[in-house]
Design a protein around this motif. Structure first.
Motif, PDB file in Angstrom:
ATOM      1  N   PHE A 106       0.788  -1.226   0.000  1.00  0.00           N
ATOM      2  CA  PHE A 106       0.000   0.000   0.000  1.00  0.00           C
ATOM      3  C   PHE A 106       0.828   1.289   0.000  1.00  0.00           C
ATOM      4  O   PHE A 106       0.535   2.217  -0.750  1.00  0.00           O
ATOM      5  N   ILE A 107       1.831   1.368   0.870  1.00  0.00           N
ATOM      6  CA  ILE A 107       2.500   2.644   1.099  1.00  0.00           C
ATOM      7  C   ILE A 107       3.497   3.002   0.003  1.00  0.00           C
ATOM      8  O   ILE A 107       3.476   4.126  -0.530  1.00  0.00           O
ATOM      9  N   VAL A 108       4.371   2.079  -0.356  1.00  0.00           N
ATOM     10  CA  VAL A 108       5.402   2.392  -1.345  1.00  0.00           C
ATOM     11  C   VAL A 108       4.812   2.838  -2.685  1.00  0.00           C
ATOM     12  O   VAL A 108       5.278   3.827  -3.268  1.00  0.00           O
ATOM     13  N   PRO A 109       3.780   2.171  -3.222  1.00  0.00           N
ATOM     14  CA  PRO A 109       3.197   2.673  -4.485  1.00  0.00           C
ATOM     15  C   PRO A 109       2.684   4.109  -4.382  1.00  0.00           C
ATOM     16  O   PRO A 109       2.837   4.890  -5.328  1.00  0.00           O
ATOM     17  N   LEU A 110       2.087   4.473  -3.243  1.00  0.00           N
ATOM     18  CA  LEU A 110       1.596   5.838  -3.067  1.00  0.00           C
ATOM     19  C   LEU A 110       2.749   6.830  -2.930  1.00  0.00           C
ATOM     20  O   LEU A 110       2.679   7.958  -3.435  1.00  0.00           O
ATOM     21  N   VAL A 111       3.824   6.414  -2.248  1.00  0.00           N
ATOM     22  CA  VAL A 111       5.009   7.276  -2.131  1.00  0.00           C
ATOM     23  C   VAL A 111       5.634   7.495  -3.514  1.00  0.00           C
ATOM     24  O   VAL A 111       6.021   8.614  -3.873  1.00  0.00           O
ATOM     25  N   ASN A 112       5.704   6.430  -4.306  1.00  0.00           N
ATOM     26  CA  ASN A 112       6.268   6.557  -5.655  1.00  0.00           C
ATOM     27  C   ASN A 112       5.425   7.499  -6.517  1.00  0.00           C
ATOM     28  O   ASN A 112       5.950   8.291  -7.301  1.00  0.00           O
ATOM     29  N   GLN A 113       4.129   7.395  -6.372  1.00  0.00           N
ATOM     30  CA  GLN A 113       3.209   8.284  -7.087  1.00  0.00           C
ATOM     31  C   GLN A 113       3.442   9.744  -6.688  1.00  0.00           C
ATOM     32  O   GLN A 113       3.421  10.651  -7.518  1.00  0.00           O
ATOM     33  N   PHE A 114       3.684   9.951  -5.388  1.00  0.00           N
ATOM     34  CA  PHE A 114       3.954  11.291  -4.863  1.00  0.00           C
ATOM     35  C   PHE A 114       5.279  11.825  -5.405  1.00  0.00           C
ATOM     36  O   PHE A 114       5.387  12.980  -5.832  1.00  0.00           O
ATOM     37  N   MET A 115       6.311  10.982  -5.409  1.00  0.00           N
ATOM     38  CA  MET A 115       7.641  11.394  -5.865  1.00  0.00           C
ATOM     39  C   MET A 115       7.648  11.764  -7.340  1.00  0.00           C
ATOM     40  O   MET A 115       8.408  12.633  -7.770  1.00  0.00           O
ATOM     41  N   ALA A 116       6.806  11.089  -8.121  1.00  0.00           N
ATOM     42  CA  ALA A 116       6.773  11.362  -9.555  1.00  0.00           C
ATOM     43  C   ALA A 116       6.375  12.807  -9.836  1.00  0.00           C
ATOM     44  O   ALA A 116       6.743  13.369 -10.884  1.00  0.00           O
ATOM     45  N   ARG A 117       5.647  13.425  -8.916  1.00  0.00           N
ATOM     46  CA  ARG A 117       5.205  14.810  -9.100  1.00  0.00           C
ATOM     47  C   ARG A 117       6.218  15.824  -8.559  1.00  0.00           C
ATOM     48  O   ARG A 117       6.123  17.006  -8.868  1.00  0.00           O
ATOM     49  N   TYR A 118       7.152  15.354  -7.707  1.00  0.00           N
ATOM     50  CA  TYR A 118       8.093  16.283  -7.067  1.00  0.00           C
ATOM     51  C   TYR A 118       9.527  15.795  -7.263  1.00  0.00           C
ATOM     52  O   TYR A 118      10.082  15.099  -6.400  1.00  0.00           O
ATOM     53  N   PRO A 119      10.139  16.135  -8.372  1.00  0.00           N
ATOM     54  CA  PRO A 119      11.485  15.616  -8.697  1.00  0.00           C
ATOM     55  C   PRO A 119      12.577  16.098  -7.761  1.00  0.00           C
ATOM     56  O   PRO A 119      13.665  15.515  -7.749  1.00  0.00           O
ATOM     57  N   LEU A 120      12.327  17.156  -6.976  1.00  0.00           N
ATOM     58  CA  LEU A 120      13.347  17.642  -6.043  1.00  0.00           C
ATOM     59  C   LEU A 120      13.343  16.871  -4.725  1.00  0.00           C
ATOM     60  O   LEU A 120      14.180  17.112  -3.857  1.00  0.00           O
ATOM     61  N   LEU A 121      12.403  15.952  -4.581  1.00  0.00           N
ATOM     62  CA  LEU A 121      12.288  15.171  -3.343  1.00  0.00           C
ATOM     63  C   LEU A 121      13.096  13.881  -3.440  1.00  0.00           C
ATOM     64  O   LEU A 121      13.094  13.206  -4.477  1.00  0.00           O
ATOM     65  N   ARG A 122      13.794  13.548  -2.364  1.00  0.00           N
ATOM     66  CA  ARG A 122      14.491  12.260  -2.242  1.00  0.00           C
ATOM     67  C   ARG A 122      13.881  11.503  -1.062  1.00  0.00           C
ATOM     68  O   ARG A 122      13.624  12.094  -0.013  1.00  0.00           O
ATOM     69  N   VAL A 123      13.648  10.229  -1.232  1.00  0.00           N
ATOM     70  CA  VAL A 123      12.996   9.431  -0.189  1.00  0.00           C
ATOM     71  C   VAL A 123      13.824   8.193   0.129  1.00  0.00           C
ATOM     72  O   VAL A 123      14.306   7.511  -0.776  1.00  0.00           O
ATOM     73  N   GLU A 124      13.980   7.935   1.413  1.00  0.00           N
ATOM     74  CA  GLU A 124      14.576   6.674   1.879  1.00  0.00           C
ATOM     75  C   GLU A 124      13.525   5.970   2.729  1.00  0.00           C
ATOM     76  O   GLU A 124      13.044   6.524   3.721  1.00  0.00           O
ATOM     77  N   ILE A 125      13.149   4.762   2.324  1.00  0.00           N
ATOM     78  CA  ILE A 125      12.116   4.006   3.033  1.00  0.00           C
ATOM     79  C   ILE A 125      12.737   2.745   3.608  1.00  0.00           C
ATOM     80  O   ILE A 125      13.338   1.960   2.866  1.00  0.00           O
ATOM     81  N   GLU A 126      12.593   2.555   4.904  1.00  0.00           N
ATOM     82  CA  GLU A 126      13.055   1.316   5.534  1.00  0.00           C
ATOM     83  C   GLU A 126      11.842   0.478   5.896  1.00  0.00           C
ATOM     84  O   GLU A 126      11.057   0.850   6.777  1.00  0.00           O
TER      85      GLU A 126
END
Length: 296
Positions: A106-126
């Motif tokens: 559930f969470i990672v697909p939504l985070v990826n969707q969010f990141m696609a709109r904001y190219p200046l964002l970097r995400v580290e998910i554990e």
């Protein structure tokens, strides 16, 4: 005298213990700091510091005034950050954590969707089933399931999480349907991450220890075993609702339905969230509500 004048100088002197150190912190001259403190004391008609050649010490009035000034300055900075962040695009590094299975599904697909709109964002998910200490690990956000424990964290409810006790028709035809909690001791229970299952009885929460010949700390694995008729399972709604609707699973002991919990976004206590955290939390809440697993 402007009501804000002298407050920054006063707090800087109180916190550093020296006029020179306060001046260095504020990037002004020592004479400017001394002048502002003198004007502030004159305005208040009270002495704020005891001065010696070696150190500066707060008076009793100064100690009281400091507490209020620190809150005022914090609130001022908070207000300025809130306004400057309006419309700001999420950027920089965002570190977060979530349970493995729920995160992958559930969470990672939504985070990826969010990141696609904001190219200046970097995400580290554990992704880990071990609850990490956000403050110690330097994490911005955690997605937690169930009951909350850590009072140091601020929580936002993302989605409901209702637990269901169920079994397949094949299992029930072979072993019968339990009609009371006491009958669970006569059934094979498919154990996930814990062998203590929560129920409600007479308006109170009840924890029962169950037994069975099968155990795995994966909800998807528990679901597969239940669908094959191996035993009873206790799983969240997003695992079983589809199968309850199709008849592949049957809900049991609904009068003792386990207490509802939730899916939570947790972050360290602070009055003002950065745009990247605030907007991602909003995105997760809206995104989860649109998923078939959460629709009525």
């Amino acid at each position: 005298m402007n009501r804000w004048e002298g407050l920054d100088e006063f707090v800087a002197v109180a916190e550093t213990g020296q006029f020179s150190a306060a001046a260095e912190r504020l990037a002004v001259s020592s004479s400017h700091v001394s002048r502002q403190i003198a004007r502030l004391e004159e305005c208040l008609q009270t002495r704020l510091f005891y001065r010696t050649t070696r150190k500066v010490v707060l008076t009793e009035a100064g100690q009281t005034f400091l507490q209020h000034c620190q809150r005022l300055i914090d609130a001022r900075e908070e207000a300025l950050r809130a306004i400057s962040d309006l419309g700001s695009e999420p950027k920089g590094l965002l570190r977060m954590t979530c349970a493995v299975a729920y995160g992958e599904r559930f969470i990672v697909p939504l985070v990826n969707q969010f990141m696609a709109r904001y190219p200046l964002l970097r995400v580290e998910i554990e992704l880990t089933n071990r609850p990490l200490d956000l403050i110690h690990e330097g994490l911005d956000l955690a997605i937690r399931l169930g009951r909350l424990q850590d009072s140091r964290l601020v929580a936002t409810r993302l989605a409901p999480r209702e637990m269901y006790l169920c079994a397949s028709p094949v299992y029930l035809e072979r072993y019968g349907r339990p009609h009371s909690l006491s009958e669970l001791t006569h059934h094979n229970c498919l154990i996930g991450s814990t062998d203590h299952w929560a129920f409600q009885q007479d308006g109170r929460e009840l924890s029962l220890r169950v037994q069975g010949n099968w155990r795995c700390n994966s909800g998807q694995a528990v679901l597969d075993a239940a669908l094959r008729g191996f035993g009873l399972c206790l799983l969240p709604d997003y695992y079983v609702l589809e199968h309850l609707r199709s008849g592949a699973l049957v809900s049991l002991l609904e009068q003792h339905r386990p207490p509802n919990t939730a899916v939570w976004a947790l972050y360290p206590q602070q009055r003002h969230l950065s745009p990247k955290v605030r907007q991602l939390v909003d995105e997760l809440k809206a995104g989860l509500a649109q998923l078939p697993e959460y629709r009525a």
